[in-house]
Design an enzyme around this catalytic site. Structure first.
Site, mmCIF file in Angstrom:
data_model
loop_
_atom_site.group_PDB
_atom_site.id
_atom_site.type_symbol
_atom_site.label_atom_id
_atom_site.label_comp_id
_atom_site.label_asym_id
_atom_site.label_seq_id
_atom_site.Cartn_x
_atom_site.Cartn_y
_atom_site.Cartn_z
ATOM 1 N N TRP A 36 0.299 13.765 3.558
ATOM 2 C CA TRP A 36 -0.277 13.066 4.585
ATOM 3 C C TRP A 36 0.640 12.701 5.604
ATOM 4 O O TRP A 36 0.348 12.493 6.942
ATOM 5 C CB TRP A 36 -1.012 11.798 4.193
ATOM 6 N N HIS A 96 -9.024 1.433 -0.285
ATOM 7 C CA HIS A 96 -9.099 2.306 0.915
ATOM 8 C C HIS A 96 -10.731 2.116 1.537
ATOM 9 O O HIS A 96 -11.427 2.417 1.168
ATOM 10 C CB HIS A 96 -8.834 3.766 0.665
ATOM 11 N N GLN A 155 -9.591 8.930 -5.850
ATOM 12 C CA GLN A 155 -9.088 9.667 -4.369
ATOM 13 C C GLN A 155 -10.058 10.513 -4.092
ATOM 14 O O GLN A 155 -10.387 10.605 -2.926
ATOM 15 C CB GLN A 155 -7.897 10.476 -4.692
ATOM 16 N N GLU A 158 -11.445 4.358 6.120
ATOM 17 C CA GLU A 158 -10.337 4.823 6.744
ATOM 18 C C GLU A 158 -10.780 6.115 7.852
ATOM 19 O O GLU A 158 -10.702 7.374 7.324
ATOM 20 C CB GLU A 158 -9.236 5.265 5.717
ATOM 21 N N HIS A 214 0.947 -1.073 0.048
ATOM 22 C CA HIS A 214 -0.058 -0.099 0.116
ATOM 23 C C HIS A 214 0.825 1.109 -0.024
ATOM 24 O O HIS A 214 1.427 1.609 1.015
ATOM 25 C CB HIS A 214 -0.862 0.106 1.195
ATOM 26 N N HIS A 221 1.526 5.364 -2.122
ATOM 27 C CA HIS A 221 0.975 6.381 -2.787
ATOM 28 C C HIS A 221 2.358 7.035 -3.632
ATOM 29 O O HIS A 221 2.896 8.174 -3.291
ATOM 30 C CB HIS A 221 0.208 7.692 -2.193
HETATM 31 ZN ZN LIG Z 1 -3.618 4.965 1.021
#
Ligand SMILES: [Zn+2]
Length: 427
Positions: A315, A210, A152, A213, A57, A59
């Site tokens: 993030w 995802h 997203q 979350e 996982h 990005h």
């Molecule tokens: Zn993610």
């Protein structure tokens, strides 16, 4: 027979000492002593020889963008998504590609040789998709890079996400993603899980969403994901990433949910470094940890890996491509500190993550791809404790990264001249 490479004298994760013979990019022998000629010998005496680290996982379209155009002041998921929205129009193919390749260099140096990256499909230009498809080709000789089409901003919430996600899959993206908890309503979220799973079933693709979350105990898209997996016959090909709401769910409901996930053979991918900093942000005290229920899922027979998620992006302000950091944080938050649990956490960031990604060719067995990492540690638990040095990384039969020992020179009266933090347990 002459070999390309022999890795001599290392200790395997199961405690065996063995030489590993490599020819034509494959492991051809694992024996106590290999005497054949070889183009090169790597001395791994006293060190751990493990399968490569795998990150299920990540990005890669956002990595190494920390601070562009500003940092995430609140540290929340939602500000991160807003910030990524500001950065997106500024992206260029070249910049995304360069950052991703730089990250892949870090990954190789850390023995991280397979990565599943989500790529944002909420951009009519699909620039990041094109850039990462390019990167996938460039790194193929040493990294297995899998791309997930990730809407997203919401598969339904964003007006063109549906169309762009399907275009991305047509362009060759490998896995179907989603973000049901970010849709406008719980019902839309549920519907998105259904449609995305149907798209994957039609195309014979894997799914990695995802999922939940959030700290909202009512966010229950994992239930729908398990249901659709079973309905569409996708068993073993679906993963739920994060699943943080499960931390906050009612225990009775979880006792029903875990067997459903196990039955559907849906894998779970918590992302400890990110979950521990992003979840619980609206709490005062006590403050929830927000990591999903890892030991309980393992006990229920669910396949659980650990992902890294983010390195230096909107993030997360830290990160070094080290899956041992990920496992280290994961075992602390999950309180998995027995020797067996810690050894399991090491397997999670190597073998289990590879299984989640469907990479059957990795592993230390004769006939498998010769991708290995030599760690400056005696065993997997010590590797975790030390976040051990990667002394040598072999990808598809070739040495691709090397480093020397981390032992430090000391200058202290009456003490040894060097210090090495390795430690043999006494019993
Ligand atoms: Zn993610």
């Amino acid at each position: 027979m002459s070999l390309d490479l022999i890795v001599k004298g290392g200790t395997l994760p199961d405690g065996r000492n063995a030489d590993i013979g490599i020819a034509g990019g494959r492991i051809t022998a694992i024996e106590p002593k290999i005497e054949s000629e070889a183009g090169r010998v790597v001395d791994a005496t006293g060190n751990l020889v493990a399968p490569p680290f795998v990150d299920p996982h990540f990005h890669m379209d956002a990595t190494l963008s920390y601070g562009i155009p500003r940092i995430n002041a609140s540290g929340t998921l939602l500000e991160g998504i807003a910030l990524w929205g500001e950065l997106k129009p500024l992206l260029t193919h070249e910049a995304v590609r360069e950052r991703a390749l730089a990250y892949c260099d870090w990954a190789v140096s850390m023995g991280l040789l397979a990565i599943r990256t989500h790529v944002d499909t909420c951009d009519d230009r699909l620039l990041a998709v094109e850039a990462l498809l390019d990167v996938k080709k460039s790194v193929a000789p040493y990294i297995d890079l899998q791309l997930v089409a990730f809407p997203q901003d919401g598969f339904y919430r964003d007006p063109t996400a549906r169309e762009n996600t399907i275009r991305a899959l047509d362009m060759g993206v490998d896995v179907v993603g989603g973000i049901p908890h970010f849709e406008r309503t719980m019902a839309d979220g549920r519907r998105s899980v259904t449609e995305l799973c149907e798209i994957a079933a039609e195309r014979g693709l894997m799914v990695d969403m995802h999922c939940d979350e959030t700290d909202d105990p009512q966010s229950r898209h994992i239930e729908q994901l398990a249901y659709e997996t079973q309905r569409l016959g996708l068993q073993g090909r679906v993963a739920g990433s994060h699943l943080t709401s499960m931390h906050s769910m009612d225990n009775y409901y979880v006792s029903k949910l875990l067997p459903l996930i196990a039955e559907a053979e849906v894998s779970a991918i918590p992302n400890p470094l990110i979950n521990i900093v992003i979840q619980g942000r609206h709490d005062t005290y006590p403050k929830r940890r927000g990591q999903t229920r890892v030991p309980e899922m393992l006990k229920a027979g669910i396949r659980v890996g650990f992902g890294q998620d983010c390195v230096l992006d909107p993030w997360y302000p830290l990160g070094t491509a080290d899956m041992l950091d990920v496992a280290f944080m994961g075992l602390h938050v999950a309180q998995m500190t027995s020797p067996a649990d810690m050894a399991q956490c090491f397997r999670m960031v190597t073998e289990t993550n590879a299984a989640i990604m469907g990479l059957d060719h990795l592993g230390i067995e004769v006939g498998k791809t010769a991708s290995l990492v030599v760690l400056e540690a005696g065993n997997p638990v010590e590797a975790l404790r030390l976040r051990a040095n990667r002394l040598c990384v072999i990808a598809k039969g070739k040495v691709v990264a090397e480093r020397s020992s981390s032992a430090a020179k000391l200058d202290l009266p009456g003490r040894p001249k060097t210090v090495d933090r390795r430690h043999r347990l006494q019993n």
